[in-house]
Design a protein around this motif. Structure first.
Motif: not given
Length: 1333
Positions: A812-828
Motif C-alpha cells: 500500500r505504501s509503495k502504491k502511495f509513493v508511486s502516485q506521489l512521485a507521479d504527482l511531483f513530476w506533473q508539478l514540475e
C-alpha cells in the motif's frame, strides 16, 4: 617692540599706482619700512598683474558667467517657473543665483557654461579650518632684552662669545613671518593672511584646481559681504561663502615672502631624500634595501624646489575677500618633548615647590641658558651633575634631547676641583662671522621666542597657582589672535550669533554630517543662516543639489521629529523646493524600487551607471502599465512612477530621459484619456470595444494612429492578450486564456473538500531531499510489487513508528509513493495552472491501512490475504489517545483546555446552517503513526477521562521501551451528552471513509513514505537510521519529571528518559502570547503523575533540519462539554532561536527564565480571570449593574445608597487599574526574558511554511498554505489555495490575525543554512537549449 604692526585688512584704495601694498609697519615708525621684511625681494610686487593674464603662475582666465543674472533670494527670479511658489515672510540675502541653472542642475552642459566654483563654507566653518578650534593662536611681539654681556671669569680658559647681541632685525626675523601666529599646543606657527582684493595672489606652478575660481567680475563689485559701508548697493548676501583651493599659493610669492630657515630647509631635504630612497627601494623586487646618501634629482624636482610651502587659499565667491592659511610650521623643540618635560616637572616638583612653579622654573632655566648665550656671550659648558642644574632641570633623556634640539651636545670637560672629569652640555657656536654660527644663532633666537610665548601663556592659564611665584622677566608678548581673525572673516559671535539652535539638535548624531555638507556649524545656527547655506551650496555646486536638499530637509525634519517646531520660513522653503522638483537620496532610493530595480524588485537588477537609458525607459513604461491595471490606486501609482522616472533621469544626468519625461507630462496617453478618445465607458467589454474601435477608424481615418494608441493603452491597462493580438494581426482572436508563468508553482485541484491534503502535498513538494527520494518510484509496475515476495525474517528487520509493518502496508505504501512521485513530476513539468491528484492518491493519503481493514471487516471481508501469522505478531503497542488531552510518557496534563487538534474537512459551500448544526465531530481513529510529539503520547499511570464515551478508548502505552503488547485500562465515563442530530454526509464529503485532521493525515503520509523506502536487500539495519523521514523530521528530547513536595511524604525520585519527536505542540488558548511563550509552556509544565502533581521539564537534545510547530487550536469548554476552535493570535517572526530550549543551555539563564515565566503565567492567569472567566469581564458587569441600580425609580431599594454607588464606582477603577498594571508588568517581564537570551542566537531556524485554517469551528472550514520562496527570494512567499497559486509579500504571512478566523495551525521552520527547502522546482526548457548550444 616688533617693527611691524598686526595684520589687518588692506582695501583696494590703499594700493598705489604700481600695485604695491604698504608694508606692515607701525604708523609712527615709517622710517623702518626699508629695513627688515621690506628689504626682501618682492616677487609678488615684481610680477605685477601678469599672473591674472596667464603670463605668470597658474594660467587662469576668469570668464563671464550667469552669476549676475539675479540678485534676489530663493523666490526672487525675474520669471516665475511653472511650478508652485511659496513666499517666505522674511528675506534671505543672497545673490548670484540663476533660475535656468537651478532648474537644470542635472545638465552638465549648463554647469560647464556657468563654471561654478564648487562646494563652499560659511565663516564659522572657515574659522575652524584655519586652525584647530580648540587650539589658541597668539600674535607674538618681541622687545629687545636689557641684558649686559658677562665679563669673562678670571683664569677661565673658555673665551666669551665675541658676537654682538641680537639686533632689532634679528628679533624681527625670529618670528617666521609678520602673519605668523604661535600655537602653544603644537609649539609651532601658522601663517594666516586675509585680504580684501579682487586680485588673487600668484598661484603655485604645480597647482591644478578641481573647481574653477569664482567669477572675478562679480567679486570686484563688493569689497566685503559684511560690515557697514562695504556693500554700496546694500546687503545682498547674508555672509561670506568661501571656497577652498588646497596647496594653491606659493609662500615664496607672498608679500613679504615666507621662506624656511636654513636649518628647516636642511631637515626638509634630508627627509625628502630619505622618503625618495624608501620609495625607490620598495619598488625594486629582489633587491636588498641599501641606504644611500644622495637621491638623483630630476627636472620636476628642480621645479618643485623652486616653490616654497604651498598654502591653502579660501576665496569668497561673493566679494573680494580671501584668506590664506598654512599647515603648522614646527617649532625648534617638538611638541611631544614640550609635553613630556612639562608632565615630568609637574609630577616631580622640587621640595617646597608647587607643580606649576616647578614647570615655570624648568622652562625659565632653558630661557636663561639661551639668553646667557646670545646676550651675555656665555660659552661655558653646563655641567649636568651640579646641584644648581639638577635642582632646576634634573637630568633625563628628555632634558638631554631638548638641549640637543637647541644645538648643545654632551661632552666630558676638564677635571674639576676633585680631579675627576665631568659631563656637561656644550653650547653651540654662535659666531656671526661663520655660516654655522649664524644658523645656530637664529635657531636659538627662534627657540627663545617660542619658549617665552609658551611660558607667557602658561603663566596666564595657571595664574592662581603662581600667585606667590616671582617669574623670570620675559621679553616676549603673546596676545590671543582668535577675535582678530574671526572679525576679519566674519565669524565673530558679534557677527554670527551663537546659541540659537534647539538644544536637542546640538549633538544629534543623524544630522552631524548635514551641517558639514552645508558648510555650517550647529552652534552658529539661525534659520536665515541655514537657508543661506543651503541656497549658496546649490548655487555654487549645482551637481550636489540633491545632496544639499537631503541634508537641509534632514535638519528641518529632525527639528520636527525631536519635538521642536521648525520656523515657518524653513517650512515654506522646503515646500518651495519640493515644488521645484527637489528630492532627497531617500526619495531616489524609493524611486529605483518603484521602477522595479533592486535585488528584490520586479527587474531583479540594481540600477548601475552602465544600465542603458532605453532599459530605464522601458522599466518606467512597464511600471506605468502596471499602475493602469490597479483599479483603486491607479492615479497615485502612475504619479509615483512618473516622479520616480524624473528623479532617475536627473540623477543619471540624462537629457534623453528627462526630455521623455517632460513630453509625457503633456502628451502621455493614459487609460482615462484612451477611453475618452474612443468615446466608450471604462467598463465596456472587449467585443464591444473592438466594434467601436473599427467604427471610429472608419469614421475618422486621419485619427487612426491616435485611436490605435488609445486601444494599445487600454490593452495594457487591462493586460488583455486579446486586444494585443488584435493590434498585431488586425484579427479578433476571441477570448484568450492567458498562459501561466512558467516559473510559478502549480496548484492542486480539489477532489471534494481535500484542501488540507492539497496543502500537505504542496508542503512535501517544497522539501528538496524528500522530493528527490520519492522521484525514482514514479510509474513503477504495481503487478511486480504485488508479486514481490518478502520473508518473515525480512519483515522483522524493520520497524516504522516503533512497530513491525505488514506486507499489505508495504504494498500500500509503495502504491502511495508511486502516485506521489507521479504527482511531483506533473508539478514540475505541467504547463497548466493546476494539477489534479488521482483518487487513489487521495484515498491512500486520507485513509489509514487500519481504517481500510476495519471497513473490509464491516463488509464481511478479510484482511489476511497478504499476511501470515508471522507478520502480525510483535506489533508494537497500539497508540490510542484520550480525546480529552494529549497523554504523556511520564504523565498527563491536568488542563482540559489542551486538546489535540481536531480540525477536519471543509464545509461544503452548499451546506446550510442547519446542516452545520447537526455535524458530528469525527473522532480520531488509531493512526499507525499518531503524533510523534512526546506530549501527545506520554504515559499516564492515572486514569484519564474521555470527552465522548462512544468514540474513545483509553489504553496504557509504553513509548520509550517498545513492548510487544498493550494492557487495557478501565475508563471512567463522564455523563452522557445530549443526543445530537446525525449529519447525512454526502458522498463527496465522506468519499474516503473516516476523515482525519491534517496532523493525522501527515502521520499517515510520512508512515507510508518511510515504509515504501525501506530496503529489504539485507544491507540496511533494522532501525533504518538513514531514512529520509527520520533525517528530516525527527529530533530527540530529554524528559525529566520531578514530583512536587508533599508534607508528610518522603521526597520522591526524579524520573528521566529520552524520546524522539517530529513536532512540538503549542497550546493556543488565549491572546497575548508569542511563539516563545507557547514553547516555554511545552518545555516546562505541571502534569499529573501517579495521582499527584509533578513538574515536567523537557529539553532538546538533537534538532532536525525541519522543525514543525503545531498550534493546538482545538480547546474544550468544560461548561458546555463541547470542543471549540481558539482564534487567538500567536505572534511569530521569520526567525526563531531554539538555544534557550536546548539541554546544553546555560543553567543559570534557565533558572532566571523559569522565575520570570512563572510570574508571567500568574499575571496572565489573573488577567484571564478578570476579563475572560465565567463571570468576566468584571468592569462592564460592574458598570451595567451600577447603571441598572441607578435607574430604578419605582422600586424602593434601601440598600442602594450613595455609599454603595461610590463603592461600585471605586471597584471599577480598582479592577481597571489592576488590569493595566498587570499588562504593564507583563510587557516588562517579556523584555527581561528576551534580554536574558538576546545573545543566544546560534541555533537559528527560518520560517519556511505556514498552514492556515479558516473557519470558526474545529469541525469545518478551509485550509490553505504559505511557502517561502527559498532559496532565491526569501522576502517573497507563495500562497497555495488549492488550484490558485499567487505571490504574496511576507507582511501577509506575518500579519496579526486578531479578529480573523483564518489562523495558522502548523508552522514549519528549517535550520538556517541547511538548504532543505527548494520551493520552486519547475522545468526550464532554456536549460536544454543552452545544453544543446
Amino acid at each position: 617692540m616688533t617693527p611691524f604692526r598686526e595684520p589687518q585688512l588692506v582695501g583696494e584704495d590703499l594700493v598705489d599706482d604700481a600695485g604695491r601694498v604698504p608694508g606692515l609697519v607701525p604708523p609712527d615708525d615709517q622710517g623702518q619700512a626699508s629695513t627688515a621684511w621690506n628689504d626682501q625681494t618682492n616677487e609678488w610686487e615684481a610680477s605685477g598683474d601678469s599672473w591674472a593674464s596667464g603670463t605668470g603662475g597658474y594660467n587662469w582666465k576668469p570668464e563671464t558667467s550667469a552669476w549676475d543674472s539675479n540678485h534676489g533670494w530663493s523666490g526672487g527670479y525675474d520669471t516665475a517657473p511653472d511650478y508652485a511658489t511659496f513666499t517666505t515672510p522674511k528675506k534671505v540675502d543672497i545673490d548670484g543665483r540663476n533660475e535656468d541653472e537651478e532648474l537644470n542642475w542635472w545638465d552638465s552642459t549648463v554647469r560647464v557654461w556657468n563654471g561654478r566654483p564648487g562646494p563652499g563654507m560659511l565663516p564659522p566653518v572657515l574659522a575652524d579650518l584655519l586652525h584647530h578650534p580648540d587650539h589658541s593662536l597668539f600674535s607674538v611681539s618681541v622687545t629687545a632684552p636689557d641684558l649686559k654681556p658677562t665679563p669673562p671669569a678670571s683664569g677661565s680658559d673658555v673665551p666669551s662669545d665675541i658676537s654682538p647681541p641680537p639686533s632689532a632685525d634679528d628679533l624681527t626675523y625670529s618670528i617666521p613671518h609678520p602673519n605668523a601666529y604661535y600655537c602653544r599646543k603644537h609649539n609651532g606657527w601658522v601663517l594666516l593672511l586675509w585680504k580684501s582684493s579682487s586680485i588673487l595672489p600668484p598661484l603655485a606652478k604645480s597647482f591644478k584646481p578641481h573647481h574653477p575660481f569664482p567669477d572675478q567680475n562679480r567679486r570686484k563689485r563688493t569689497s566685503s559681504c559684511i560690515g557697514d559701508g562695504e556693500q554700496p548697493f546694500g546687503q545682498v548676501n547674508k555672509t561670506h561663502h568661501f571656497h577652498l583651493y588646497e596647496k594653491a599659493v606659493d609662500s615664496h610669492q607672498l608679500m613679504p615672502p615666507f621662506r624656511r630657515a636654513e636649518w628647516e630647509v636642511a631637515a626638509q631635504v634630508k627627509q625628502k631624500r630619505r622618503k625618495m630612497t624608501v620609495n625607490s627601494l620598495t619598488g625594486m623586487e629582489g633587491v636588498s634595501p641599501v641606504v644611500t646618501g644622495e637621491a638623483e634629482s630630476t627636472g620636476d624636482d628642480m621645479d618643485n624646489e623652486e616653490e616654497g610651502d604651498l598654502l591653502d587659499i579660501y576665496v569668497c565667491c561673493q566679494c573680494s575677500m580671501y584668506c590664506i592659511a598654512s599647515d603648522v610650521i614646527p617649532g625648534i623643540i617638538p611638541s611631544k618633548l614640550m609635553d613630556d618635560f612639562t608632565k615630568d616637572r609637574s609630577s616631580n616638583p622640587s621640595p617646597g615647590k608647587k607643580s606649576e612653579e616647578a614647570v615655570m622654573a624648568g622652562w625659565e632655566t632653558f630661557i636663561t641658558v639661551i639668553e646667557n648665550k646670545l646676550w651675555k656671550g656665555e660659552s661655558r659648558p653646563l655641567p649636568i651633575g651640579r646641584k644648581t642644574f639638577q635642582a632646576k632641570l634634573g637630568w633625563s633623556p628628555i632634558v638631554r634631547e631638548i638641549f640637543e634640539y637647541l644645538g648643545f651636545h654632551l661632552s666630558s670637560i676638564s677635571p674639576n676641583s676633585t680631579g675627576s672629569e665631568e659631563m656637561a652640555m656644550v653650547p653651540p657656536s654662535t659666531d656671526s662671522r661663520t655660516p654655522e654660527g649664524r644658523l645656530n644663532r637664529s635657531k636659538l633666537l627662534r627657540a627663545w621666542v617660542e619658549l617665552s610665548a609658551w611660558l607667557t601663556d602658561y603663566h596666564r592659564r595657571f595664574a592662581i597657582g603662581l600667585k606667590a611665584y616671582v617669574p623670570h622677566q620675559l621679553w616676549v608678548r603673546a596676545e590671543s589672535a582668535r577675535e582678530m581673525y574671526q572679525n576679519a572673516i566674519g565669524a565673530h559671535p558679534d557677527q554670527v550669533p551663537r546659541g540659537l539652535i534647539p538644544g536637542t539638535l546640538l549633538d544629534y548624531e543623524p544630522i552631524r554630517g548635514a551641517w558639514k555638507a552645508l558648510g555650517l556649524t550647529p552652534t552658529t545656527y539661525s534659520w536665515e543662516l541655514l537657508a543661506f547655506a543651503y541656497m549658496a551650496q546649490c548655487r555654487c555646486n549645482p551637481i550636489g543639489t540633491p545632496d544639499y536638499f537631503s541634508h537641509f530637509y534632514g535638519i528641518v525634519k529632525a527639528m520636527q521629529d525631536l519635538g521642536d517646531i521648525p520656523p515657518q520660513e524653513l517650512q515654506n522653503l522646503v515646500m518651495e523646493e519640493r515644488g521645484r522638483y527637489r528630492y532627497t537620496y531617500e526619495d531616489l532610493q524609493n524611486a529605483t524600487k518603484t521602477l522595479g530595480f533592486g535585488k528584490d524588485g520586479a527587474l531583479g537588477v540594481d540600477l548601475e551607471d552602465d544600465v542603458p537609458d532605453d532599459f530605464v525607459e522601458q522599466a518606467w513604461r512597464d511600471t506605468v502599465r502596471r499602475a493602469w491595471r490597479d483599479t483603486q490606486d491607479s492615479s497615485d501609482l502612475q504619479r509615483d512612477a512618473n516622479d520616480a522616472f524624473r528623479m532617475i533621469a536627473e540623477s543619471r544626468g540624462s537629457s534623453k530621459l528627462r526630455s521623455i519625461w517632460a513630453d509625457s507630462k503633456h502628451n502621455q496617453m493614459n487609460p482615462s484619456r484612451a477611453y475618452s478618445v474612443l468615446e466608450v465607458p471604462q467598463d465596456v467589454d472587449e467585443t464591444m470595444l473592438l466594434t467601436v474601435f473599427l467604427m471610429r477608424i472608419e469614421e475618422q481615418p486621419a485619427q487612426t494612429d491616435k485611436m490605435r494608441e488609445a486601444l494599445a493603452t487600454i490593452s495594457e491597462a487591462r493586460d488583455s492578450a486579446r486586444l494585443r493580438q488584435f493590434l498585431e494581426t488586425g484579427q479578433d482572436p476571441g477570448d484568450i486564456i492567458a498562459p501561466t508563468r512558467p516559473d510559478l508553482p502549480r496548484g492542486l485541484n480539489q477532489l471534494g473538500n481535500t484542501c488540507y491534503l492539497n496543502s500537505l502535498l504542496q508542503y512535501f513538494y517544497t522539501i528538496r531531499e524528500l522530493r528527490e527520494a520519492v522521484a525514482p518510484m514514479a510509474n513503477i509496475d504495481i503487478k511486480s510489487l504485488e508479486d514481490e515476495k518478502l520473508s518473515d525474517d525480512d519483515l522483522k528487520r524493520h520497524r516504522v513508528g516503533g512497530r513491525l509493518v505488514t506486507r499489505r502496508e508495504i504494498l500500500r505504501s509503495k502504491k502511495f509513493v508511486s502516485q506521489l512521485a507521479d504527482l511531483f513530476w506533473q508539478l514540475e513539468y505541467c504547463e497548466a495552472a493546476s494539477v489534479t491528484p488521482t483518487i487513489d492518491l487521495a484515498k491512500l493519503a486520507l485513509v489509514t491501512s487500519r481504517d481500510e481493514e476495519d471497513e473490509e471487516v464491516d463488509r464481511g471481508g478479510t484482511d489476511s490475504s497478504n499476511d501470515t501469522d508471522a507478520t502480525l505478531v510483535e506489533d508494537g503497542p497500539t497508540r490510542v489517545h484520550s480525546a480529552d488531552s494529549p497523554s504523556s510518557v511520564l504523565g498527563k496534563r491536568p488542563r482540559d483546555d489542551q486538546k489535540a487538534d481536531d480540525m477536519v474537512i471543509d464545509s461544503p459551500k452548499s451546506e446550510s446552517d442547519g446542516d452545520k448544526a447537526g455535524f458530528v465531530i469525527v473522532s480520531k481513529p488509531n493512526s499507525p503513526r499518531r503524533s510523534n510529539s512526546p506530549r501527545s503520547h506520554r504515559k499516564s499511570i492515572s486514569q484519564s477521562k474521555s470527552a465522548d464515551p462512544s468514540t474513545s478508548k483509553l489504553v496504557e502505552v509504553e513509548d520509550v521501551e517498545m513492548r510487544e503488547s498493550s494492557q487495557a485500562v478501565e475508563t471512567q465515563k463522564p455523563p452522557h451528552l445530549p443526543a445530537r442530530k446525525t449529519n447525512m454526509a454526502s458522498d463527496s464529503i465522506m468519499m474516503f471513509g473516516k476523515q482525519h485532521d491534517v496532523s493525522e493525515c501527515m502521520d499517515n503520509c510520512m508512515f507510508q513514505i518511510e515504509t515504501a523506502l525501506l530496503k529489504f536487500d539485507g544491507l540496511s539495519g533494522s532501525q533504518d537510521k538513514g531514512s529520509v523521514v527520520k533525517r528530516l523530521f525527527y529530533g530527540k528530547i530529554r524528559q525529566r519529571i520531578t514530583p512536587m513536595r508533599i508534607e508528610g511524604r518522603s521526597r520522591a525520585s526524579i524520573h528521566e528518559k529520552e524520546d524522539i519527536f517530529s513536532h512540538l505542540p503549542i497550546n493556543v488558548a488565549d491572546n497575548g502570547f508569542d511563539i516563545y511563550d507557547g514553547l516555554s509552556g511545552y518545555f516546562d509544565d505541571v502534569v499529573e503523575y501517579e495521582g499527584n502533581k509533578a513538574r515536567m521539564e523537557v529539553a532538546l537534545v538533537d534538532l532536525p533540519p525541519l522543525l514543525q510547530v503545531q498550534l493546538q487550536r482545538v480547546q474544550f469548554n468544560r461548561e458546555t462539554l463541547q470542543p471549540y476552535k481558539s482564534q487567538a493570535y500567536v505572534k511569530f517572526g521569520e526567525t526563531i532561536y531554539m538555544d534557550r530550549f536546548l539541554d546544553s543551555a546555560d543553567s543559570q539563564k534557565k533558572a532566571r527564565s523559569k522565575i520570570i515565566q512563572a510570574d508571567l503565567t500568574a499575571r496572565r492567569e489573573r488577567i484571564r480571570l478578570l476579563t475572560q472567566d465565567k463571570h468576566a469581564p468584571f468592569i462592564p458587569a460592574l458598570d451595567g449593574a451600577l447603571g441598572f441600580l441607578s435607574r430604578q425609580e419605582n422600586i424602593a431599594l434601601p440598600e442602594v445608597d450613595e455609599e454603595l454607588i461610590a463603592q461600585m464606582n471605586s471597584e471599577q477603577d480598582v479592577v481597571k487599574l489592576e488590569v493595566e498594571e498587570l499588562r504593564a508588568g507583563i510587557t516588562k517581564l517579556k523584555e527581561e526574558l528576551e534580554d536574558i537570551w538576546r545573545e543566544d542566537t546560534q541555533v537559528a531556524y527560518e520560517l519556511t511554511s505556514v498552514f492556515i485554517h479558516r473557519g470558526s469551528s474545529p469541525s469545518w472550514g478551509h485550509y490553505f498554505f504559505y511557502s517561502r520562496h527559498l532559496p532565491d527570494q526569501p522576502d517573497m512567499w507563495f500562497k497555495y489555495n488549492d488550484s490558485d497559486v499567487a505571490e504574496v509579500p511576507k507582511d501577509e504571512v506575518l500579519a496579526d490575525t486578531t479578529g480573523s478566523t483564518a489562523n495558522p495551525y502548523l508552522l514549519v521552520f528549517s535550520r538556517k543554512g541547511s538548504e532543505v527547502i527548494q520551493t520552486v522546482k519547475r522545468f526550464d526548457p532554456m536549460n536544454l537549449e543552452e545544453a544543446d548550444a
